[in-house]
Design an enzyme around this catalytic site. Structure first.
Site, PDB file in Angstrom:
ATOM      1  N   CYS A 139       0.852  -1.274   0.056  1.00  9.34           N
ATOM      2  CA  CYS A 139       0.097  -0.044   0.071  1.00  9.34           C
ATOM      3  C   CYS A 139       1.073   1.301  -0.087  1.00  9.34           C
ATOM      4  O   CYS A 139       1.573   1.209   1.088  1.00  9.34           O
ATOM      5  CB  CYS A 139      -0.775  -0.196   1.306  1.00  9.34           C
ATOM      6  SG  CYS A 139      -2.147   1.308   1.188  1.00  9.34           S
ATOM      7  N   CYS A 174     -11.624  13.887   4.409  1.00 12.88           N
ATOM      8  CA  CYS A 174     -12.537  12.807   4.756  1.00 12.88           C
ATOM      9  C   CYS A 174     -12.816  12.570   6.188  1.00 12.88           C
ATOM     10  O   CYS A 174     -11.815  12.433   6.784  1.00 12.88           O
ATOM     11  CB  CYS A 174     -12.628  11.597   3.995  1.00 12.88           C
ATOM     12  SG  CYS A 174     -12.153  11.835   2.160  1.00 12.88           S
ATOM     13  N   CYS A 203      -6.506   0.622   6.727  1.00 14.11           N
ATOM     14  CA  CYS A 203      -7.055   1.658   5.926  1.00 14.11           C
ATOM     15  C   CYS A 203      -7.405   2.982   6.934  1.00 14.11           C
ATOM     16  O   CYS A 203      -8.100   2.786   7.757  1.00 14.11           O
ATOM     17  CB  CYS A 203      -8.369   1.206   5.208  1.00 14.11           C
ATOM     18  SG  CYS A 203      -8.242  -0.009   4.178  1.00 14.11           S
TER      19      CYS A 203
HETATM   20  N1  SAH Z   1      -7.042   9.070  -1.082  1.00 10.72           N
HETATM   21  C1  SAH Z   1      -7.446   7.876  -1.830  1.00 10.72           C
HETATM   22  C2  SAH Z   1      -6.586   6.653  -1.300  1.00 10.72           C
HETATM   23  C3  SAH Z   1      -6.203   6.545   0.085  1.00 10.72           C
HETATM   24  S1  SAH Z   1      -7.379   6.055   1.175  1.00 10.72           S
HETATM   25  C4  SAH Z   1      -8.996   7.585  -1.418  1.00 10.72           C
HETATM   26  O1  SAH Z   1      -9.535   8.178  -0.514  1.00 10.72           O
HETATM   27  O2  SAH Z   1      -9.494   6.818  -2.126  1.00 10.72           O
HETATM   28  C5  SAH Z   1      -7.795   4.174   0.807  1.00 10.72           C
HETATM   29  C6  SAH Z   1      -9.048   3.661   1.584  1.00 10.72           C
HETATM   30  O3  SAH Z   1      -9.049   3.728   2.707  1.00 10.72           O
HETATM   31  C7  SAH Z   1     -10.063   4.683   0.919  1.00 10.72           C
HETATM   32  O4  SAH Z   1     -11.502   4.182   0.529  1.00 10.72           O
HETATM   33  C8  SAH Z   1     -10.668   5.619   2.224  1.00 10.72           C
HETATM   34  O5  SAH Z   1     -11.775   6.342   2.044  1.00 10.72           O
HETATM   35  C9  SAH Z   1     -10.482   4.312   3.218  1.00 10.72           C
HETATM   36  N2  SAH Z   1     -10.514   4.916   4.349  1.00 10.72           N
HETATM   37  C10 SAH Z   1     -10.037   5.984   5.133  1.00 10.72           C
HETATM   38  N3  SAH Z   1     -10.189   6.206   6.426  1.00 10.72           N
HETATM   39  C11 SAH Z   1     -10.689   4.935   6.895  1.00 10.72           C
HETATM   40  C12 SAH Z   1     -10.996   4.454   8.212  1.00 10.72           C
HETATM   41  N4  SAH Z   1     -10.674   5.176   9.187  1.00 10.72           N
HETATM   42  N5  SAH Z   1     -11.529   3.272   8.095  1.00 10.72           N
HETATM   43  C13 SAH Z   1     -11.710   2.397   7.017  1.00 10.72           C
HETATM   44  N6  SAH Z   1     -11.517   2.963   5.795  1.00 10.72           N
HETATM   45  C14 SAH Z   1     -10.781   4.191   5.667  1.00 10.72           C
HETATM   46 FE1  SF4 Z   2     -10.046  11.274   2.006  1.00  8.44          FE
HETATM   47 FE2  SF4 Z   2      -8.217   9.342   0.893  1.00  8.44          FE
HETATM   48 FE3  SF4 Z   2      -7.487  12.022   1.650  1.00  8.44          FE
HETATM   49 FE4  SF4 Z   2      -7.939  10.100   3.452  1.00  8.44          FE
HETATM   50  S1  SF4 Z   2      -6.443   9.993   2.029  1.00  8.44           S
HETATM   51  S2  SF4 Z   2      -8.641  12.265   3.416  1.00  8.44           S
HETATM   52  S3  SF4 Z   2      -9.817   8.909   2.690  1.00  8.44           S
HETATM   53  S4  SF4 Z   2      -8.981  11.660   0.020  1.00  8.44           S
END
Ligand code: SAH
Ligand code: SF4
Length: 412
Positions: A128, A139, A385
């Site tokens: 990853c 987010c 994640c």
């Molecule tokens: N920025 C990109 C890729 C990195 S995050 C994106 O947001 O797609 C990889 C995945 O983990 C994304 O689907 C994200 O929304 C999810 N994710 C982020 N925080 C999380 C959490 N606390 N628990 C589970 N999944 C999470």
């Molecule tokens: Fe959102 Fe992906 Fe950035 Fe986390 S890493 S804030 S899930 S866009």
């Protein structure tokens, strides 16, 4: 790069060179390596030959020392060492989870820190990879989004994670090996790797950062990772995850061509606006249209919708049914990846109960769409994640809110 329609909030700045005055060859294109050698004084023909040899040593053999490049004339090796380096990110800490997941905290030449995670499974090993230090998006359920400091990673820093993982896993070929450029069927790459006993078989751009906000560097890095005379990973074994940067999705498909994962997480505007604030800029309809148009998506190569399970937020039966309806309405070749929410200090949500996640999954499966539940990995070392964050500081709720406001304002 400038994203059409808004001002890219990332300040990249100038990254000091790891090798001091020497040029780090990692991350340059093949042509870039050749040009660097030419600029340093080699004639065009010599530069071309040396570039080919050096490329093979760096990306196929994992060699960092010019002295070990045995098909390059002995007298030339010190000349190279004076002018160039083959860099690696600095490892700050390396941790191993009780489930075998490994996490590395890495430092760039300017001291900025980012993380990478390796997730071993019975039939594959997934790295990853991070695309940015922090993330400008915010987010609400994601730890990385709470980082104030953000910069894009350079292509060399992205591909450097893959090289470092290979180092750490001891996965460079020891003897001579047929170049994988000889292998014609891309799907055979996998056999090639596993036959060699390799653990690292897949890459996901799902670490820290939004890869489509750092398009050029991510593209450059993935082109190197896919190059047949080097790491030679098939595009089918690479997945790029985006939170929904709609204007860049078609280019990602056309110019990089890897699998696409989309962080959908909600099926209506109200909830998605709250948990994935980028939704206020590119809404669900626009996002799903871009998915339908994604080059290369078909039933054999489906788009993955990631869906984080948040208790009483996005996890009802009605949400599951609406998700199915949307996928069908847009005729998307799709599968759904249900991610139980991984907690972090100060997070404003809770994970849905296992029964709720199971019921949600069943409803989607019953509609003929695959919706496996992802097993959380590496939670004990904060490697799962959304748990990645380089600074160990714990911001207060008020600080988290302030950072969220600042990032929202920057989005425009
Ligand atoms: N920025 C990109 C890729 C990195 S995050 C994106 O947001 O797609 C990889 C995945 O983990 C994304 O689907 C994200 O929304 C999810 N994710 C982020 N925080 C999380 C959490 N606390 N628990 C589970 N999944 C999470
Ligand atoms: Fe959102 Fe992906 Fe950035 Fe986390 S890493 S804030 S899930 S866009």
């Amino acid at each position: 790069m400038q994203i059409p329609g808004h001002i890219d909030p990332v300040t990249t700045g100038t990254v000091p060179l790891r090798g001091g005055n020497r040029i780090d060859l990692v991350g340059l294109t093949r042509d870039g390596v050749r040009a660097a050698l030419e600029e340093a004084g080699l004639d065009a023909k010599a530069a071309k030959l040396r570039a080919k040899q050096i490329w093979h040593w760096i990306y196929h053999r994992g060699v960092t020392d010019f002295d070990a490049m045995t098909d390059i004339a002995k007298a030339m090796r010190p000349w190279l060492t004076e002018r160039f380096i083959v860099g690696r990110p600095t490892v700050v800490t390396a941790q191993v989870s009780n489930d075998g997941t490994r996490k590395w905290l890495l430092a760039a030449a300017d001291g900025q820190e980012y993380e990478m995670v390796f997730i071993p499974d019975a039939d594959r090993g997934t790295l990853c990879v991070s695309s940015q230090v922090g993330c400008t998006l915010n987010c609400r359920f994601c730890h990385t989004g709470t980082m104030r400091l953000v910069r894009n990673l350079a292509a060399g820093e992205i591909v450097g994670q893959v090289l470092l993982a290979r180092d750490a896993l001891g996965e460079w070929p020891k003897g001579t090996m047929a170049s994988s450029a000889d292998i014609e069927d891309e799907d055979d790459d996998a056999g090639h790797y596993t036959a060699d006993g390799r653990m690292l078989t897949n890459i996901v751009m799902m670490g820290m950062g939004e890869p489509l906000y750092n398009f050029d560097e991510v593209k450059g890095a993935l082109k190197i990772v896919m190059d047949g005379d080097g790491l030679a990973l098939s595009k089918r074994r690479i997945t790029l995850s985006t939170s929904g940067v709609v204007p860049m999705m078609a280019r990602a498909g056309e110019e990089i061509g890897v699998n696409l994962a989309v962080s959908l997480h909600a099926v209506n505007k109200e909830v998605r606006d709250e948990i994935v604030p980028l939704n206020r800029k590119y809404g669900i309809e626009q996002l799903l249209e871009a998915c339908a148009a994604y080059p290369g998506a078909n039933n054999a190569r489906r788009i993955t919708f990631e869906y984080v399970m948040l208790k009483d937020k996005n996890d009802s039966d009605a949400d599951a049914r609406e998700l199915v309806r949307l996928i069908k309405q847009y005729r998307l070749p799709a599968k759904v990846n249900l991610i139980p929410f991984n907690p972090w200090p100060g997070a404003p949500y809770e994970c849905s109960s296992p029964e709720r996640v199971r019921a949600f999954s069943n409803l989607i499966f019953e509609a003929g769409i695959s919706a496996p539940i992802r097993t959380p990995r590496g939670r004990d070392i904060m490697a799962a994640c959304g748990q990645l964050k380089s600074a160990a500081t714990k911001p207060t709720r008020a600080e988290l809110d302030r950072i969220a406001e600042e990032k929202q304002a920057a989005l425009g």
